[in-house]
Design an enzyme around this catalytic site. Structure first.
Site, PDB file in Angstrom:
ATOM      1  N   SER A  13      -2.876   1.218 -10.263  1.00 53.49           N
ATOM      2  CA  SER A  13      -1.884   2.302 -10.196  1.00 53.49           C
ATOM      3  C   SER A  13      -0.793   1.998  -9.164  1.00 53.49           C
ATOM      4  O   SER A  13       0.364   2.392  -9.349  1.00 53.49           O
ATOM      5  CB  SER A  13      -2.556   3.644  -9.903  1.00 53.49           C
ATOM      6  OG  SER A  13      -2.986   3.732  -8.568  1.00 53.49           O
ATOM      7  N   ASN A  14      -1.141   1.289  -8.105  1.00 55.62           N
ATOM      8  CA  ASN A  14      -0.084   0.893  -7.158  1.00 55.62           C
ATOM      9  C   ASN A  14       0.865  -0.128  -7.792  1.00 55.62           C
ATOM     10  O   ASN A  14       2.074  -0.092  -7.528  1.00 55.62           O
ATOM     11  CB  ASN A  14      -0.691   0.364  -5.855  1.00 55.62           C
ATOM     12  CG  ASN A  14      -1.050   1.494  -4.904  1.00 55.62           C
ATOM     13  OD1 ASN A  14      -0.171   2.132  -4.333  1.00 55.62           O
ATOM     14  ND2 ASN A  14      -2.342   1.780  -4.777  1.00 55.62           N
ATOM     15  N   ILE A  88     -12.091 -10.048   0.736  1.00 49.08           N
ATOM     16  CA  ILE A  88     -11.708 -10.374   2.109  1.00 49.08           C
ATOM     17  C   ILE A  88     -11.131 -11.786   2.114  1.00 49.08           C
ATOM     18  O   ILE A  88     -11.717 -12.700   1.530  1.00 49.08           O
ATOM     19  CB  ILE A  88     -12.930 -10.264   3.043  1.00 49.08           C
ATOM     20  CG1 ILE A  88     -13.396  -8.809   3.070  1.00 49.08           C
ATOM     21  CG2 ILE A  88     -12.594 -10.769   4.438  1.00 49.08           C
ATOM     22  CD1 ILE A  88     -14.698  -8.591   3.812  1.00 49.08           C
ATOM     23  N   LEU A  89      -9.977 -11.937   2.740  1.00 45.33           N
ATOM     24  CA  LEU A  89      -9.285 -13.226   2.749  1.00 45.33           C
ATOM     25  C   LEU A  89      -9.465 -13.895   4.108  1.00 45.33           C
ATOM     26  O   LEU A  89      -9.419 -13.235   5.153  1.00 45.33           O
ATOM     27  CB  LEU A  89      -7.801 -13.000   2.448  1.00 45.33           C
ATOM     28  CG  LEU A  89      -7.567 -12.419   1.042  1.00 45.33           C
ATOM     29  CD1 LEU A  89      -6.184 -11.811   0.917  1.00 45.33           C
ATOM     30  CD2 LEU A  89      -7.800 -13.487  -0.029  1.00 45.33           C
ATOM     31  N   HIS A 105      -3.944   0.455   2.338  1.00 42.42           N
ATOM     32  CA  HIS A 105      -5.321   0.882   2.552  1.00 42.42           C
ATOM     33  C   HIS A 105      -5.364   2.411   2.542  1.00 42.42           C
ATOM     34  O   HIS A 105      -4.504   3.062   3.150  1.00 42.42           O
ATOM     35  CB  HIS A 105      -5.835   0.339   3.886  1.00 42.42           C
ATOM     36  CG  HIS A 105      -7.273   0.704   4.124  1.00 42.42           C
ATOM     37  ND1 HIS A 105      -8.299   0.118   3.409  1.00 42.42           N
ATOM     38  CD2 HIS A 105      -7.849   1.608   4.949  1.00 42.42           C
ATOM     39  CE1 HIS A 105      -9.446   0.654   3.800  1.00 42.42           C
ATOM     40  NE2 HIS A 105      -9.203   1.556   4.727  1.00 42.42           N
ATOM     41  N   THR A 137      -3.579  -9.220   8.736  1.00 40.87           N
ATOM     42  CA  THR A 137      -4.123 -10.194   9.677  1.00 40.87           C
ATOM     43  C   THR A 137      -5.548 -10.524   9.219  1.00 40.87           C
ATOM     44  O   THR A 137      -6.040  -9.944   8.241  1.00 40.87           O
ATOM     45  CB  THR A 137      -4.169  -9.633  11.111  1.00 40.87           C
ATOM     46  OG1 THR A 137      -4.988  -8.461  11.098  1.00 40.87           O
ATOM     47  CG2 THR A 137      -2.792  -9.292  11.637  1.00 40.87           C
ATOM     48  N   LEU A 140     -10.443  -7.298   8.729  1.00 40.41           N
ATOM     49  CA  LEU A 140     -10.438  -6.453   7.527  1.00 40.41           C
ATOM     50  C   LEU A 140      -9.605  -5.189   7.736  1.00 40.41           C
ATOM     51  O   LEU A 140      -9.797  -4.479   8.720  1.00 40.41           O
ATOM     52  CB  LEU A 140     -11.889  -6.061   7.191  1.00 40.41           C
ATOM     53  CG  LEU A 140     -12.066  -5.092   6.032  1.00 40.41           C
ATOM     54  CD1 LEU A 140     -11.722  -5.750   4.713  1.00 40.41           C
ATOM     55  CD2 LEU A 140     -13.483  -4.544   6.007  1.00 40.41           C
ATOM     56  N   GLN A 169       0.546   9.641  -2.421  1.00 40.52           N
ATOM     57  CA  GLN A 169       1.390   9.167  -1.317  1.00 40.52           C
ATOM     58  C   GLN A 169       1.417   7.646  -1.236  1.00 40.52           C
ATOM     59  O   GLN A 169       2.417   7.067  -0.799  1.00 40.52           O
ATOM     60  CB  GLN A 169       0.922   9.767   0.013  1.00 40.52           C
ATOM     61  CG  GLN A 169       1.050  11.287   0.059  1.00 40.52           C
ATOM     62  CD  GLN A 169       2.437  11.759  -0.349  1.00 40.52           C
ATOM     63  OE1 GLN A 169       3.441  11.227   0.104  1.00 40.52           O
ATOM     64  NE2 GLN A 169       2.493  12.761  -1.218  1.00 40.52           N
ATOM     65  N   GLU A 170       0.315   6.997  -1.639  1.00 36.92           N
ATOM     66  CA  GLU A 170       0.337   5.526  -1.713  1.00 36.92           C
ATOM     67  C   GLU A 170       1.493   5.078  -2.615  1.00 36.92           C
ATOM     68  O   GLU A 170       2.196   4.105  -2.326  1.00 36.92           O
ATOM     69  CB  GLU A 170      -0.981   4.989  -2.279  1.00 36.92           C
ATOM     70  CG  GLU A 170      -2.178   5.214  -1.396  1.00 36.92           C
ATOM     71  CD  GLU A 170      -3.418   4.477  -1.902  1.00 36.92           C
ATOM     72  OE1 GLU A 170      -3.302   3.353  -2.407  1.00 36.92           O
ATOM     73  OE2 GLU A 170      -4.514   5.058  -1.793  1.00 36.92           O
TER      74      GLU A 170
HETATM   75  C1  GAR Z   1      -5.957   2.081  -3.628  1.00 36.83           C
HETATM   76  O1  GAR Z   1      -6.382   3.360  -3.194  1.00 36.83           O
HETATM   77  C2  GAR Z   1      -5.779   1.155  -2.459  1.00 36.83           C
HETATM   78  O2  GAR Z   1      -5.284   1.809  -1.300  1.00 36.83           O
HETATM   79  C3  GAR Z   1      -7.188   0.660  -2.243  1.00 36.83           C
HETATM   80  O3  GAR Z   1      -7.681   0.451  -3.535  1.00 36.83           O
HETATM   81  C4  GAR Z   1      -7.061   1.389  -4.430  1.00 36.83           C
HETATM   82  C5  GAR Z   1      -6.514   0.610  -5.594  1.00 36.83           C
HETATM   83  O4  GAR Z   1      -6.019   1.467  -6.574  1.00 36.83           O
HETATM   84  N1  GAR Z   1      -7.233  -0.518  -1.429  1.00 36.83           N
HETATM   85  C6  GAR Z   1      -8.195  -0.780  -0.553  1.00 36.83           C
HETATM   86  O5  GAR Z   1      -9.168  -0.068  -0.391  1.00 36.83           O
HETATM   87  C7  GAR Z   1      -8.009  -2.052   0.262  1.00 36.83           C
HETATM   88  N2  GAR Z   1      -8.914  -2.083   1.336  1.00 36.83           N
HETATM   89  P1  GAR Z   1      -5.047   0.921  -7.699  1.00 36.83           P
HETATM   90  O6  GAR Z   1      -5.755  -0.285  -8.327  1.00 36.83           O
HETATM   91  O7  GAR Z   1      -4.941   2.048  -8.672  1.00 36.83           O
HETATM   92  O8  GAR Z   1      -3.729   0.552  -7.083  1.00 36.83           O
END
Ligand code: GAR
Length: 213
Positions: A13-14, A88-89, A105, A137, A140, A169-170
């Protein structure tokens, strides 16, 4: 035109929000560590190149990071965008993309790195929760913070209601951060601090619950 590569692991979705924002860049590729990530279908529907680098097929974390970097570098991106990328990278990978690797995040970092952020925020009784976009960085869910969005959290919230409030909000914060980078306004300085030219500073505050009038 600048080029970005987006890394995903799932829903995407992002990624959709980045596409909808019509950013001044070319999304050169969307890469997933999982072949069944729904976001890959979204990318293909937009005519964007996709690739899968399956972590399970690699002998070690280092081998996975190297295979991923090789796939990314084929597209010569100016910016690499982690959008729900759940691996994790390692140090070498993060160093290779220093200053041009972003993550989102679902918490107000440094609170709640890792998984199940919404549940943990509710269990902790937080009245404010939210999301953070940051340069990556080696630690994590850590790194210089670019933008955060805070939303109210209510004691009777379900985890999914709170997650949806944050996710909305993301979808605002991430395209904005990427746009700042593409416009040349956002960078990391030598001390590892975020530099954002011409930033707007809001007044006021979000108080939850609201004080009596
Ligand atoms: C999002 O909420 C993002 O912030 C989170 O995974 C979801 C992905 O949703 N990321 C993390 O937790 C990274 N540590 P999406 O696939 O619909 O964008």
């Amino acid at each position: 035109m600048k080029r970005i590569v987006v890394l995903i692991s799932g829903r995407g979705s992002n990624l959709e929000a980045l596409l909808a924002a019509r950013l001044p860049c070319s999304i050169a590729a969307v890469i997933s560590n999982r072949a069944d990530a729904r976001g890959l279908q979204t990318a293909r529907a937009h005519g964007i190149a996709t690739a899968v680098v399956d972590h399970a097929a690699q002998a070690s974390r280092e081998a996975f990071d190297a295979a991923l970097a090789a796939e990314i570098d084929r597209h010569a991106p100016d910016l690499v965008v982690l959008a729900g990328f759940m691996r994790i990278l390692g140090d070498a990978f993060v160093r290779r993309y220093h200053g041009r690797l972003l993550n989102i995040h679902p918490s107000l970092l440094p609170s709640f790195p890792g998984l199940h952020t919404h549940r943990r925020a509710l269990e902790a009784g937080c009245r404010l929760h939210g999301c953070t976009v940051h340069f990556v960085t080696a630690a994590l869910d850590n790194g210089p913070i670019i933008i955060q969005a805070a939303v109210p959290a209510y004691p009777d919230d379900s985890e999914s209601a709170l997650a949806a409030r944050v996710l909305a909000q993301e979808h605002v914060a991430y395209p904005q951060a990427v746009r700042w980078f593409l416009d040349g306004r956002l960078s990391l300085d030598e001390a590892g601090r975020v530099r954002l030219d011409g930033e707007q500073r809001p007044g006021g505050a979000l108080l939850v619950p609201q004080p009596d009038r």
